[in-house]
Design an enzyme around this catalytic site. Structure first.
Site, PDB file in Angstrom:
ATOM      1  N   LYS A  79      -1.669  91.382 106.489  1.00 29.56           N
ATOM      2  CA  LYS A  79      -0.617  90.765 106.936  1.00 29.56           C
ATOM      3  C   LYS A  79      -0.161  91.252 108.038  1.00 29.56           C
ATOM      4  O   LYS A  79       0.000  92.276 108.248  1.00 29.56           O
ATOM      5  CB  LYS A  79       0.327  90.510 105.754  1.00 29.56           C
ATOM      6  CG  LYS A  79       1.348  89.717 106.301  1.00 29.56           C
ATOM      7  CD  LYS A  79       2.266  89.134 104.709  1.00 29.56           C
ATOM      8  CE  LYS A  79       3.223  88.391 105.021  1.00 29.56           C
ATOM      9  NZ  LYS A  79       4.233  88.011 103.994  1.00 29.56           N
ATOM     10  N   SER A 154       4.711  83.489 102.076  1.00 28.74           N
ATOM     11  CA  SER A 154       4.373  83.522 103.672  1.00 28.74           C
ATOM     12  C   SER A 154       3.285  84.390 103.955  1.00 28.74           C
ATOM     13  O   SER A 154       2.609  84.357 105.094  1.00 28.74           O
ATOM     14  CB  SER A 154       5.606  84.504 104.369  1.00 28.74           C
ATOM     15  OG  SER A 154       5.514  85.811 103.463  1.00 28.74           O
ATOM     16  N   SER A 178       6.210  85.790  98.043  1.00 25.98           N
ATOM     17  CA  SER A 178       5.257  85.671  99.302  1.00 25.98           C
ATOM     18  C   SER A 178       3.741  85.943  99.126  1.00 25.98           C
ATOM     19  O   SER A 178       2.787  85.750  99.851  1.00 25.98           O
ATOM     20  CB  SER A 178       5.612  86.057 100.890  1.00 25.98           C
ATOM     21  OG  SER A 178       6.646  85.392 100.924  1.00 25.98           O
TER      22      SER A 178
END
Lengths: 491, 476
Positions: A79, A154, A178
């Site tokens: 990420k 996210s 997330s």
């Protein structure tokens, strides 16, 4: 090779018995990724050259008879809010458009020392603020199960990448759900470890007292393998905790007879999609049939979870994001007449709407005159929510619920309604508030879209939730295979 | 009318730890710009602070020296504001649970001993430095970013700039004594902000507190306070009040100048620093720090009186700074003559330092050099007066006294044949003085000795010369 289905442990075995080389694996994934990216937009940066170079090194070491760890030679996606030395780290924000960190996150150092091959950085909601990955300043990632839907957020880029077989596993991060929510939306196993289990050094802070890195994998065995390699006290992060070294693979066993499962009634109320609820209860039945004992319980302060979260997390965020001022790194506006204007313009142009919204909320909550009413009160509620969990865990081994109240929603559907968007986190935020571990594991499909089962455990007892997940996975009877808009599967 | 001045001070002292408060970078002063930096003290994304244990230890040491209560539990907090020298957009400091609180510093005023209360001592990180270039741009040096500080906040217990001066001197000496800070104001390792206002004791009216900042030396701090004292009293006399404002001292204009009016209290949005865990301070650790604390000034003073048998006043002066006390002890170690050493330091050395506004650290020669000089005088190799001359040369050239004496040929003339020869010449030229002396004018003897010293450029042993002259006159 069927990269869509291959797990980390399968790749490891093939690599070890010489069936395939790391270079072939890495190139294979890149072939797939390059064909899929047009449709999915999972990645922000791809590090193909470096990855192939690293893969060759691993092959060389294997050829020399070196014994390497489970992750050696196998690709991973990161990420883009986890800092990677010499690889652009944008946090999905314009303000860090060209930011190339001169240092690695601790978790990156760990992965590299294990021989893991980083293939790229994945898309996310800007600074991990969001539940759909639509808040990225760069692109909107699509859900491989239905390209018109969001992958969750996210960590949506990481989730979509694993679910579509662009990469066998990936790292995400959690502040309020997330990892679990996109794992649920994309049909993956996703873990939010206990706060302090994994070093946060190098995870760009959103809300420091909530943030925790977590992995996405295809199955529970992979989760155990990945977890083994990323946990541990880090002297660079004083909030990380020294725990006894464990092998989470030991939790992969058939042994849940007498295990006590709590179903909190607040997590099954009217707000939850009925079909989702049905799938979750069906999964609980599977566990019950395996000998687990199930009771309905209450987490009385659940109703305050979301409000507490949306006071505390933005408060911390408003401070954490202050460093992005255009002075030392990141973007800076060209025209300004004063120092204040430099700050204001840089931040107004550099941050997206959701980030600005949260910075403003947080600034408000911390302001003198409002601090007691908001921040302080929310801290008190945080203590009560923690106590709710403590009380349940005195009598029960795990808590089970749906991961999300609904199925993956359409792209654009909740864009104009922040509150509706925040509601996606209603079943996950309390876990972050309490700091306990929880994972999401697929428990079926509704209209071709995956549903997530949430298993919550005691602090630092990841083994138990892994064990429960493993038992469920072994005994569940559905097949997970994203259709990805029809043709993608053919690749 | 009688006015009472209220002065409270806020002191920032940089701690002498090797590394910064949250990372391993050096705290050394004067490195090339931005060389003592790393991703942590530059506040780069994802980095985390790790609290330097030494900083806590030094903070506690200061707390012990100033008789504070040491917190059992303490934490760090974030103070949020935007400024280019502040790398994270917040300073990690302490808010409601400072490391130390409720202490005191005793000062010796003309009216006797007075206690100035300390509200708190807390630890925090320093910021970087802005350098304003000629073209109107600003450059930033982050070497100082993350250097550990203690902030010491006093009660408004000082009633004159003079008391504030005594307080600052005592505070500085103590911090140096306990080896917590070098307190060099010119390098910015000691910084002082002043809060000052005046009460009209007859009416109870008082002025609004003015804050004074950017005070670069004790002197300018005192001058600024004196200026403000007058300004406040003037306004009070006119029935006016001061504004809530921050002013700075302008050395060239010899006045304070308005920096900003504080209409609203700045809102720093303090909240607990989530990246640094709360600290439980163990009793045993505090005990250990207390046991290991370097000798405090008053203890040293008493020891000097006892161990070196010198007057209390001398001991007080010699222990006024740690550097001076160290210099004294070092010299004594080489001479074994503590009284003589005290005499030399108390008179010639301190006078010279005072005249030139120097500190003991600034002198060019070592304690061992001074010891050699004293040995030369004590051993009769040179006279006391020549010794003083040699000392002057040592101040100027930093050479060791043996070299100076050799180079300048200053060895005392003790040889009686040589002295006889010189004195015979002097007596032959000054018959009148011999007569005067015989007639009971003792001063004449002094004159003759003086002539001998003049003829030998001060090198003759004056006692011996005196003795020989007397004998010769008596036999004349």
């Amino acid at each position: 090779m069927d990269f869509l289905k291959l797990t980390v442990h399968e790749l490891r075995d093939k690599l070890r018995n010489g069936e395939i080389t790391s270079e072939e694996i890495v190139k294979g994934y890149f072939d797939r990724l390059e064909k899929l990216e047009d449709k999915l937009d999972s990645f922000l940066t791809i590090t193909k050259k470096e990855a192939i170079k690293e893969a060759k090194k691993i092959d060389e070491r294997l050829k020399n008879g070196e014994k390497l760890g489970d992750l050696a030679g196998i690709p991973v996606a990161i990420k883009d809010n986890i800092v990677t030395k010499d690889i652009k780290t944008t946090c999905g924000s314009k303000i860090l458009e060209d930011f190339i960190p001169p240092y690695n996150a601790t978790i990156i150092e760990k992965l590299k020392s294990e021989g893991a091959i980083i293939i790229g950085k994945t898309n996310l909601d800007e600074f991990a603020m969001g539940s759909s990955t639509e808040n990225s300043a760069y692109k909107v990632t699509k859900n491989p199960w239905d390209l018109t839907r969001v992958p969750g957020g996210s960590s949506g880029g990481s989730a979509a990448a694993v679910a579509s077989g662009e990469v066998p596993y990936a790292l995400g991060s959690e502040t309020g759900g997330s990892v679990r929510q996109p794992a649920s939306f994309c049909g993956l196993v996703g873990l939010k470890p206990t706060y302090g289990l994994i070093s946060r050094y190098g995870l760009v802070a959103f809300a420091s007292s909530f943030d925790q890195i977590g992995p996405f994998t295809k199955d529970v065995e992979d989760l155990a393998i990945v977890l083994n390699n990323i946990i541990g006290y880090d002297k660079m992060d004083t909030t990380s905790v020294e725990v006894e070294k464990k092998d989470y693979k030991n939790a992969l066993k058939d042994d849940i007879k007498g295990l006590k499962i709590a179903l909190p009634k607040e997590y099954f109320d009217e707000g939850i999609n009925k079909e989702v609820k049905g799938k979750v209860l069906k999964a609980v039945k599977v566990l019950e049939d395996l000998g687990a004992k199930v009771d309905e319980v209450s987490l009385p302060h659940s109703d305050y979870g979301l409000a507490t979260y949306y006071v505390l997390a933005p408060s911390e965020a408003s401070s954490n994001l202050s460093r992005f001022d255009g002075i030392r790194y990141g973007s800076r506006v060209k025209d300004y007449d004063s120092l204040d204007e430099l700050f204001i313009k840089t931040r107004s142009e550099g941050f997206g709407e959701e980030v600005k919204r949260r910075v403003m909320m947080g600034t408000y909550c911390l302001s003198s005159g409002y601090y007691d009413e908001y921040y302080n009160k929310a801290q008190k509620v945080r203590t009560l929510i923690k106590k709710d969990f403590d009380d349940i865990f005195k009598e029960y081994d795990v808590i089970i619920s749906p991961t999300t109240p609904s199925l993956p929603f359409k792209i654009g559907e909740r864009n104009d309604d922040p509150l509706a968007m925040y509601m996606s986190d209603i079943l996950t935020v309390s876990v972050n508030i309490a700091g306990v571990p929880a994972l999401s594991i697929p428990c079926g499909l509704i209209d071709g879209l995956p549903v997530g089962l949430q298993i919550i455990g005691k602090a630092f007892d990841e083994e138990t939730i892994i064990k429960v997940a493993y038992n469920y996975e072994k005994n569940s009877d559905f097949i997970l295979e994203p259709k990805m808009g029809g043709d993608i599967n053919e690749l | 009318m009688s006015y009472k001045t209220l002065i409270g001070l806020e002191i920032h002292a940089e701690l002498m730890t090797e590394s910064k408060i949250f990372c391993k970078c050096s705290t050394e002063f004067g490195g090339d710009v931005n060389t003592h930096t790393c991703p942590i003290c530059l506040g780069m994304p994802g980095t985390l602070p790790v609290l330097n244990k030494r900083v806590v230890e030094y903070g506690i040491r200061a707390g012990i020296a100033f008789n504070c209560d040491i917190a059992k539990r303490t934490k760090m907090d974030r103070k949020n504001y935007f400024y280019p020298d502040l790398v994270k957009g917040y300073q990690i400091s302490q808010y409601d649970l400072p490391l130390c609180k409720d202490g005191a510093i005793k000062i010796e005023t003309d009216q006797g001993e007075k206690e100035i209360g300390l509200i708190r001592i807390h630890i925090e990180e320093d910021t970087g430095k802005s350098i304003h270039s000629n073209d109107g741009g600003s450059l930033l040096d982050y070497n100082r970013s993350g250097v550990p500080l203690i902030e010491i906040v006093s009660q408004p217990d000082m009633n004159s700039p003079e008391e504030a001066k005594l307080f600052l001197e005592k505070l500085k000496a103590t911090l140096q004594y306990i080896e917590v800070s070098d307190c060099k104001m010119e390098q910015g390792s000691l910084r002082c902000d002043v809060n000052i206002n005046i009460i009209d004791e007859d009416t109870g009216n008082k002025t609004t507190v003015t804050e004074l900042k950017n005070l670069n030396s004790f002197k300018s701090a005192i001058k600024a306070m004196e200026f403000e004292q007058k300004r406040h009293i003037n306004l009070l006399e006119q029935g006016k009040d001061t504004k809530r404002e921050t002013r700075r001292w302008d050395e060239s204009k010899s006045e304070t100048i308005l920096m900003r009016v504080k209409e609203d209290a700045a809102d720093y949005r303090y909240f607990p620093e989530p990246d640094v865990v709360e600290l439980d301070i163990e009793k045993d650790w505090v005990k250990k720090i207390k046991e290991d604390i370097p000798e405090l000034p008053h203890v040293k003073r008493e020891r000097f009186v006892k161990e070196y048998d010198i007057p209390s006043y001398d001991a007080e002066v010699l222990t006024s700074t740690k550097a001076l006390a160290d210099f004294y002890e070092e010299t004594v170690k080489h001479t074994k003559d503590p009284k003589q050493v005290s005499n030399w330091i108390m008179t010639d050395i301190l006078r010279r330092l005072k005249d030139e506004e120097l500190e003991i650290d600034d002198i060019k020669f070592t304690a061992e050099n001074l010891a050699d000089l004293i040995k030369l005088v004590n051993g009769g190799k040179i006279s006391n007066n020549i010794g003083k001359k040699v000392l002057r040369t040592m101040f100027e050239e930093g050479k060791d006294p043996n070299t100076i004496v050799k180079e300048k040929g200053l060895i005392q003339i003790n040889d009686e044949d040589k002295l006889n020869e010189i004195i015979d010449g002097i007596l032959a030229e000054n018959e009148q003085s011999i007569i005067d002396y015989k007639n009971g004018k003792d001063r004449a003897l002094g004159f003759l000795v003086g002539q001998v010293m003049k003829a030998t450029k001060g090198k003759a042993n004056p006692q011996k010369a005196n003795q020989i002259i007397r004998e010769k006159i008596n036999n004349y």
